[in-house]
Scaffold this motif. Sequence first.
Motif, mmCIF file in Angstrom:
data_model
loop_
_atom_site.group_PDB
_atom_site.id
_atom_site.type_symbol
_atom_site.label_atom_id
_atom_site.label_comp_id
_atom_site.label_asym_id
_atom_site.label_seq_id
_atom_site.Cartn_x
_atom_site.Cartn_y
_atom_site.Cartn_z
ATOM 1 N N THR A 1 6.010 0.491 5.661
ATOM 2 C CA THR A 1 6.283 -0.730 6.426
ATOM 3 C C THR A 1 7.742 -0.772 6.861
ATOM 4 N N GLU A 2 8.647 -0.450 5.948
ATOM 5 C CA GLU A 2 10.080 -0.437 6.274
ATOM 6 C C GLU A 2 10.398 0.636 7.315
ATOM 7 N N GLN A 3 9.725 1.772 7.201
ATOM 8 C CA GLN A 3 9.914 2.840 8.183
ATOM 9 C C GLN A 3 9.427 2.406 9.562
ATOM 10 N N ALA A 4 8.269 1.759 9.621
ATOM 11 C CA ALA A 4 7.726 1.288 10.900
ATOM 12 C C ALA A 4 8.649 0.268 11.554
ATOM 13 N N ALA A 5 9.410 -0.465 10.745
ATOM 14 C CA ALA A 5 10.358 -1.450 11.271
ATOM 15 C C ALA A 5 11.678 -0.803 11.713
ATOM 16 N N GLY A 6 11.816 0.515 11.488
ATOM 17 C CA GLY A 6 13.030 1.213 11.886
ATOM 18 C C GLY A 6 14.203 1.054 10.937
ATOM 19 N N LEU A 7 13.935 0.552 9.735
ATOM 20 C CA LEU A 7 15.008 0.365 8.753
ATOM 21 C C LEU A 7 15.386 1.669 8.060
ATOM 22 N N HIS A 8 14.391 2.534 7.868
ATOM 23 C CA HIS A 8 14.575 3.783 7.152
ATOM 24 C C HIS A 8 13.683 4.837 7.801
ATOM 25 N N LEU B 1 7.254 10.645 6.656
ATOM 26 C CA LEU B 1 6.336 10.107 5.651
ATOM 27 C C LEU B 1 5.173 9.378 6.308
ATOM 28 N N ARG B 2 3.971 9.617 5.790
ATOM 29 C CA ARG B 2 2.763 8.950 6.292
ATOM 30 C C ARG B 2 1.851 8.630 5.116
ATOM 31 N N PRO B 3 0.847 7.791 5.329
ATOM 32 C CA PRO B 3 -0.029 7.376 4.217
ATOM 33 C C PRO B 3 -0.645 8.542 3.454
ATOM 34 N N GLY B 4 -1.081 9.574 4.148
ATOM 35 C CA GLY B 4 -1.739 10.701 3.506
ATOM 36 C C GLY B 4 -0.859 11.529 2.581
ATOM 37 N N HIS B 5 0.444 11.312 2.636
ATOM 38 C CA HIS B 5 1.358 12.040 1.756
ATOM 39 C C HIS B 5 1.365 11.517 0.324
ATOM 40 N N ALA B 6 0.807 10.354 0.094
ATOM 41 C CA ALA B 6 0.936 9.683 -1.205
ATOM 42 C C ALA B 6 0.568 10.569 -2.403
ATOM 43 N N PRO B 7 -0.592 11.217 -2.439
ATOM 44 C CA PRO B 7 -0.927 12.005 -3.635
ATOM 45 C C PRO B 7 0.068 13.145 -3.903
ATOM 46 N N ALA B 8 0.452 13.877 -2.872
ATOM 47 C CA ALA B 8 1.389 14.997 -3.045
ATOM 48 C C ALA B 8 2.778 14.497 -3.425
ATOM 49 N N LEU B 9 3.190 13.361 -2.867
ATOM 50 C CA LEU B 9 4.493 12.802 -3.192
ATOM 51 C C LEU B 9 4.525 12.326 -4.642
ATOM 52 N N ALA C 1 1.508 3.206 -5.447
ATOM 53 C CA ALA C 1 0.759 2.937 -4.211
ATOM 54 C C ALA C 1 1.381 1.772 -3.439
ATOM 55 N N ALA C 2 1.749 0.719 -4.135
ATOM 56 C CA ALA C 2 2.374 -0.434 -3.475
ATOM 57 C C ALA C 2 3.737 -0.057 -2.918
ATOM 58 N N ARG C 3 4.502 0.713 -3.668
ATOM 59 C CA ARG C 3 5.827 1.128 -3.200
ATOM 60 C C ARG C 3 5.709 2.034 -1.986
ATOM 61 N N HIS C 4 4.740 2.933 -1.992
ATOM 62 C CA HIS C 4 4.519 3.823 -0.846
ATOM 63 C C HIS C 4 4.204 2.998 0.407
ATOM 64 N N ALA C 5 3.363 2.000 0.257
ATOM 65 C CA ALA C 5 3.022 1.119 1.394
ATOM 66 C C ALA C 5 4.259 0.371 1.890
ATOM 67 N N GLU C 6 5.110 -0.086 0.962
ATOM 68 C CA GLU C 6 6.363 -0.764 1.350
ATOM 69 C C GLU C 6 7.261 0.160 2.162
#
Length: 168
Positions: free
Chosen positions: A50-57, A7-15, A42-47
């Motif tokens: 962030t959680e992915q970058a922290a290695g949680l998911h 998952l990356r920021p650019g996936h938001a519209p398609a997701l 949009a806020a949930r996608h950003a969350e």
Amino acid sequence: MPRLQLLRPGHAPALLAFERENRAYFAMSVPDRGDDYFTHFAARHAELLTEQAAGLHFFHLLVDDDGEVLGRFNLVDAADGRAELGYRVAEHAAGRGLATAGVREACALATAAYGLTGLRARTTLDNTASRTVLARTGFTPCGEIELSGRPGLRFERSLENEASPRLP
């Protein structure tokens, strides 16, 4: 050929389109995400990022050659070498083996990219398709549970003896 993409920021519209188009279909087998999910997408996608970058998911989308999201395959709550697998495939893509292929690819990534040694999964008893996918991909039932008031099963799969696959 559809492949999993982290998952990356650019996936938001398609997701978002994927979730909207399949909302009623998904609600037949898993609890609905609720209107709030879509209102604050949009806020949930950003969350999630962030959680992915922290290695949680580790969130993955199954994307076809045209950029359409056909499914989600997530490894959540990664800790102590284990994570929980969750997945969903678009209604129009169901029955083509994409869930099985996506789970296999997620298991390979769990080992090769994230160093995980085991996965857990859950599904309701009446979700025959999901139970079949889990059985085909090496998960074994390990207990009964309740999911949103419905009877279900817990599954586990060890990844410790997995050969490290060559991923593109």
